[in-house]
Write a protein that holds these residues in place. Structure first.
Motif, short mmCIF file in Angstrom:
data_model
loop_
_atom_site.label_atom_id
_atom_site.label_comp_id
_atom_site.label_asym_id
_atom_site.label_seq_id
_atom_site.Cartn_x
_atom_site.Cartn_y
_atom_site.Cartn_z
N LYS A 56 0.83 -1.19 0.00
CA LYS A 56 0.00 0.00 0.00
C LYS A 56 0.87 1.25 0.00
O LYS A 56 2.02 1.22 0.46
CB LYS A 56 -0.91 0.01 1.23
N PRO A 57 0.33 2.36 -0.49
CA PRO A 57 1.08 3.62 -0.38
C PRO A 57 1.43 3.91 1.07
O PRO A 57 0.71 3.52 2.00
CB PRO A 57 0.11 4.66 -0.94
N LEU A 58 2.52 4.60 1.26
CA LEU A 58 3.04 4.83 2.60
C LEU A 58 2.73 6.27 3.05
O LEU A 58 3.27 7.22 2.49
CB LEU A 58 4.56 4.60 2.59
N PRO A 59 1.86 6.45 4.05
CA PRO A 59 1.58 7.80 4.53
C PRO A 59 2.85 8.48 5.03
O PRO A 59 3.67 7.86 5.72
CB PRO A 59 0.58 7.58 5.67
N THR A 60 3.00 9.75 4.72
CA THR A 60 4.24 10.47 5.00
C THR A 60 3.94 11.93 5.28
O THR A 60 3.02 12.49 4.67
CB THR A 60 5.20 10.37 3.79
N PHE A 61 4.67 12.53 6.22
CA PHE A 61 4.58 13.97 6.33
C PHE A 61 5.96 14.58 6.12
O PHE A 61 6.99 13.96 6.39
CB PHE A 61 3.95 14.43 7.65
N VAL A 62 5.95 15.81 5.63
CA VAL A 62 7.18 16.54 5.37
C VAL A 62 7.05 17.94 5.98
O VAL A 62 6.03 18.60 5.78
CB VAL A 62 7.47 16.67 3.85
N MET A 63 8.06 18.35 6.73
CA MET A 63 8.09 19.71 7.28
C MET A 63 9.19 20.50 6.57
O MET A 63 10.35 20.07 6.57
CB MET A 63 8.39 19.70 8.78
N ARG A 64 8.84 21.64 6.01
CA ARG A 64 9.83 22.51 5.37
C ARG A 64 10.00 23.79 6.17
O ARG A 64 9.02 24.46 6.51
CB ARG A 64 9.43 22.85 3.94
N HIS A 65 11.28 24.09 6.44
CA HIS A 65 11.58 25.36 7.09
C HIS A 65 12.53 26.17 6.22
O HIS A 65 13.55 25.66 5.75
CB HIS A 65 12.23 25.13 8.45
N GLN A 66 12.17 27.42 5.98
CA GLN A 66 13.03 28.33 5.21
C GLN A 66 14.11 28.87 6.15
O GLN A 66 13.81 29.49 7.18
CB GLN A 66 12.21 29.48 4.63
N GLY A 67 15.36 28.63 5.79
CA GLY A 67 16.46 29.03 6.65
C GLY A 67 17.01 27.85 7.43
O GLY A 67 16.53 26.72 7.32
N GLN A 68 18.03 28.10 8.22
CA GLN A 68 18.69 27.02 8.97
C GLN A 68 17.81 26.52 10.11
O GLN A 68 16.96 27.25 10.63
CB GLN A 68 20.05 27.48 9.48
N THR A 69 18.00 25.27 10.50
CA THR A 69 17.31 24.72 11.67
C THR A 69 18.36 24.26 12.68
O THR A 69 18.19 23.22 13.33
CB THR A 69 16.38 23.55 11.30
N TRP A 70 19.44 25.00 12.76
CA TRP A 70 20.50 24.61 13.70
C TRP A 70 20.25 25.21 15.08
O TRP A 70 20.29 24.50 16.10
CB TRP A 70 21.85 25.07 13.17
N SER A 71 19.97 26.48 15.12
CA SER A 71 19.73 27.13 16.42
C SER A 71 18.35 26.81 16.96
O SER A 71 18.11 26.92 18.18
CB SER A 71 19.91 28.65 16.30
#
Length: 854
Positions: free
Chosen positions: A727-742
């Motif tokens: 079956k297709p695999l449910p998935t979520f994606v989070m996009r953040h503009q800029g760095q996610t280090w701090s």
């Protein structure tokens, strides 16, 4: 028997591709000949699998051991219908082969070429492979019974194949992997043809040498066997193994059964002495010796660096050949030199999830059957080399497996007509008469809390429950590396829960298909982060090379017990060097938190940064289920169709094994995106078809980071539990503009079975002076409320202090757990120097970790 001087030092240039060895090789061969004890004008046969002197002991085993008697009867049953001295009956099994006759039948028939255009069919190949396995079985039955009808069966098959091969072209001038019956695939031919013919010859040799006749299809009569022709066939397969293989892969091991068998089938002892070192310790440009293969097993616990099915084959085939040669020539002592190869089988067990499935890495599989034959051979190898530790280890495990009813020695393995040498009769010929254990051992002993698999960049963590450990235990891995059959995965992750691997890797598709090349092997098929929409690979195996995931900190350290049975963590890093826009730095901290023996969760914190002026990063997570729902404060989030997102990759070029459509997310379907927001989210995956009750995995995403959250249906994951592997695999994606280090991506994952409640109620980010310092987790378990402060810092000297709470921590990772009266329950330092809560303090001293329970 002929002995190689094991102390001899070999220094030689690699062998040339021509038929004639170079002068340096000839010099080495002359030296080799002087180190062998040549005690007979010709080889006494059989001598490859067994000798005549061993026959009484094997017959006694059949007579006295029910399991051996059962194997003998099954073997006899397999070949009885084709074993006969009657001329007409001897013809019948030969006619079932896909014979190719000349128009006037003026010469012997040939057989089809395989795995080439207009070549033989799959069904024809099965018949060709089956006949050779029949021939081996007939040879073994002749050895055991001395009945000529079995010898005639094996000899007729041998003669038909050697006649056919001598009329077919050997593709010596072709490219790497060119061959004979399989013009473009010596790797395949070596296993299904080359490895079997010498074994048949070795067993039926006494019959043939004493005047036994073979059925000749050309003349339709019984004739004398052509020994010179057979020797030519064996020499050709030796040449092909030495000159048509591929180094730096598992190929040398897969081809070595053909190399060794055909070498030992040579009738001239000096020819055996000349060629045997090419397996034991002398490399050619196209064939690596055992000595070279063993370098990948430098430390006890090492396994061959490929995806697991290939890795297990290397260990099993190597143990087989080491056992064969240590039986053939006890002076070799291969099992004594390379003890870490059989020791690898312990490592495979240590990799498994609580439900006995395997982590999915590279072109692997989720499940593998226990390698009982390899364990039996490992036991024999240990006995040949007086390795008391391995004798005890393998004896105890095999005896306990027999007593537990999970291993039955009394049945022949089911035949396989795929690309593998045929060793099945060795169950009867080699396996120890009685397996005596020094102690009863658990066939499923506890696995270590943590394990590091270096070549795959893999850190495995476990928190095992005492109450229904298959259901309630936590296990996860973070991994990524470049190896043969590895994937350009980035820093991948899998999560286990409720008896299943829920947060799954995409697995593999069908080799050479566009989706396998451009999705399953690339970043988007993995629980990873994609930077700048352009994370990619370069170099190494078929241009899928990525940097290895590095372990920065882990508690417990690999193989150690740990300071607490409730907490563990690891921090890993990955350099996305081959990103098509700009390289990116990734760092992932994954913590396993047990709240009780039946409740717990995973905390995943992922940092990413790139020097690109318009950097952005996408956090990708796949989980098996019927669907994924996105809510915020118990209300559904508005998700709008977003058909253009991820599609740019589909317009990039694809050249098989060279250029890929990175990062592979153009295979995502039903793409829907919410507007950018820093609100909290809950992503809940529900699977209703894993059993009588539904299973859910909930991802709690705390507020405080601007993201565009997207849901998609990813292609099916072949390593998912049925029926979700289709079956297709449910998935979520989070996009953040800029760095996610701090301020990193942060998600807490918890799984439950229908009828249970989630223990984790909320997750909040902790900041100090605007800098991310960890999370506050509110939970309710066993009728009590808990607050956990989980602190994560980059460096061991960094300090976090909250005077209002009374927390002071110097280090990288710590957990402070309080009850609903804000009283301390326990404190944990995963890596750090000191931790204080009000009047309670914990110092790690030299260990960098510690635990205090109130």
């Amino acid at each position: 028997m002929f002995a190689i001087n094991s102390k001899m030092s070999w220094k030689m240039p690699l062998r040339s591709l021509s038929d004639k060895p170079c002068l340096a090789v000839m010099s080495v061969i002359l030296v080799v000949l002087t180190t062998f004890r040549v005690s007979a004008a010709e080889v006494e046969r059989p001598s490859i699998w067994v000798t005549n002197s061993e026959r009484p002991e094997i017959l006694n085993k059949i007579k006295t051991e029910p399991w051996a008697e059962s194997l003998f009867e099954e073997l006899k049953h397999r070949v009885e219908p084709i074993a006969s001295l009657n001329k007409e009956k001897r013809l019948k099994p030969l006619e079932e082969l896909p014979l190719i006759w000349s128009e006037d039948k003026s010469q012997a028939p040939t057989l089809p070429n395989f795995l080439v255009k207009d070549g033989g069919t799959k069904e024809q190949l099965t018949r060709v492979v089956k006949a050779l396995q029949d021939g081996v079985d007939c040879g073994v039955m002749y050895y055991l019974t001395q009945e000529d009808k079995y010898a005639a069966c094996g000899a007729d098959i041998l003669n038909t194949y050697t006649n056919a091969l001598m009329l077919m072209k050997v593709h010596k001038e072709g490219a790497m992997n060119s061959s004979w019956m399989f013009p473009g695939d010596h790797l395949y031919e070596a296993r299904v043809i080359g490895a079997q013919l010498p074994i048949i010859y070795d067993f039926v040799y006494p019959y043939l040498k004493s005047g036994g006749k073979v059925y000749d299809l050309q003349s339709n009569s019984l004739v004398a066997f052509d020994f010179a022709q057979a020797q030519s066939v064996f020499k050709t397969y030796v040449w092909l193994a030495l000159n048509k293989g591929l180094l730096d892969s598992n190929w040398p091991v897969l081809e070595s059964s053909s190399l060794v068998h055909n070498t030992l089938a040579l009738d001239n002892p000096k020819e055996i002495a000349k060629n045997l070192p090419y397996y034991t310790h002398v490399d050619t440009k196209h064939q690596a010796s055992l000595k070279t293969v063993a370098k990948s097993f430098e430390n006890e616990g090492d396994i061959w660096p490929e995806s697991f099915q290939y890795s297990k084959h290397v260990a099993a085939f190597s143990v087989y050949l080491m056992t064969l040669l240590d039986r053939y020539d006890p002076a070799l002592k291969l099992g004594q030199k390379y003890t870490n190869i059989p020791a690898a089988f312990t490592s495979y067990y240590d990799l498994q999830y609580p439900n006995n499935e395997y982590p999915y890495i590279g072109d692997g599989h989720r499940t593998y059957k226990p390698e009982y034959s390899a364990l039996e051979m490992s036991l024999l190898l240990a006995k040949l080399n007086n390795n008391e530790k391995q004798i005890n280890d393998f004896s105890n495990y095999l005896a306990s497996s027999i007593n537990a009813g999970v291993y039955d020695r009394g049945h022949l393995h089911k035949r396989s007509y795929g690309a593998s040498p045929y060793y099945t009769p060795l169950q009867l010929l080699w396996f120890t008469k009685e397996i005596q254990s020094s102690q009863e051992v658990d066939v499923a002993p506890p696995r270590p809390r943590t394990k590091r698999l270096e070549y795959a960049g893999m850190n495995i963590q476990r928190n095992i429950s005492k109450t229904d450990p298959v259901k309630n235990s936590l296990m996860a891995f973070v991994a990524g590396g470049s190896y043969i059959h590895g994937h350009a995965s980035g820093m991948d992750m899998e999560l286990y829960g409720q008896g299943h691997v829920l947060g799954v890797d995409g697995g593999k598709g069908t080799y050479r298909t566009p989706i396998h090349e451009n999705y399953y092997r690339l970043f988007a098929a993995h629980n990873s982060v994609i930077s700048n929409g352009a994370s990619a690979s370069s170099g190494d195996w078929i241009n899928l090379g990525i940097n290895r995931v590095i372990s920065i900190a882990m508690e417990p350290a690999a193989g150690e017990e740990g300071v607490s049975d409730k907490y563990s963590f690891n921090t890993s890093s990955f350099y996305d060097e081959f990103n098509k826009v700009s390289p990116a730095d990734h760092q992932r901290t994954l913590a396993l938190i047990k709240l009780s023996d039946t409740k717990g969760y995973y905390l995943d914190i992922f940092r990413a940064k790139s020097s690109h002026h318009q950097e952005f990063h996408d956090y990708v997570y796949h989980n098996i289920g019927d669907h994924v729902s996105i809510t915020s404060h118990a209300k559904e989030v508005d998700l709008r169709p977003d058909t253009e997102r991820y599609q740019a990759a589909s317009k990039t070029p694809w050249v098989k094994h060279k250029d890929y459509q990175h990062p592979g997310w153009h295979y995502f379907e039903d793409v829907k995106t919410a507007k950018k927001s820093s609100q909290q989210y809950e992503a809940t995956f529900t699977a209703s078809k894993l059993g009588d009750k539904s299973i859910a995995m909930r991802a709690l995403i705390p507020a405080g980071l601007d993201v565009e959250l997207t849901t998609v249906n990813a292609p099916q994951a072949y390593g998912a539990s049925a029926p979700y592997n289709k079956k297709p695999l449910p998935t979520f994606v989070m996009r953040h503009q800029g760095q996610t280090w701090s301020n990193p991506f942060t998600v807490a994952y918890e799984s439950i079975t229908e009828g249970e409640d989630y223990a984790v109620k909320s997750v909040e980010r902790i900041f100090s002076n605007g800098e991310f310092k960890g999370v506050k987790v509110s939970a309710h378990v066993d009728g009590r409320s808990l607050i956990q402060y989980i602190v994560l810092q980059e460096n061991n000297d960094d300090v976090y202090e909250d005077a209002s709470l009374g927390i002071h921590f110097q280090g990288q990772f710590a957990v402070v757990t309080l009850n609903d009266q804000s009283e301390l329950v326990d404190m944990y330092i995963g890596k750090g120097k000191s931790l204080r809560f009000k009047d309670h303090s914990l110092s790690s001293y030299y260990k960098n970790s510690g635990y205090l329970k109130i």
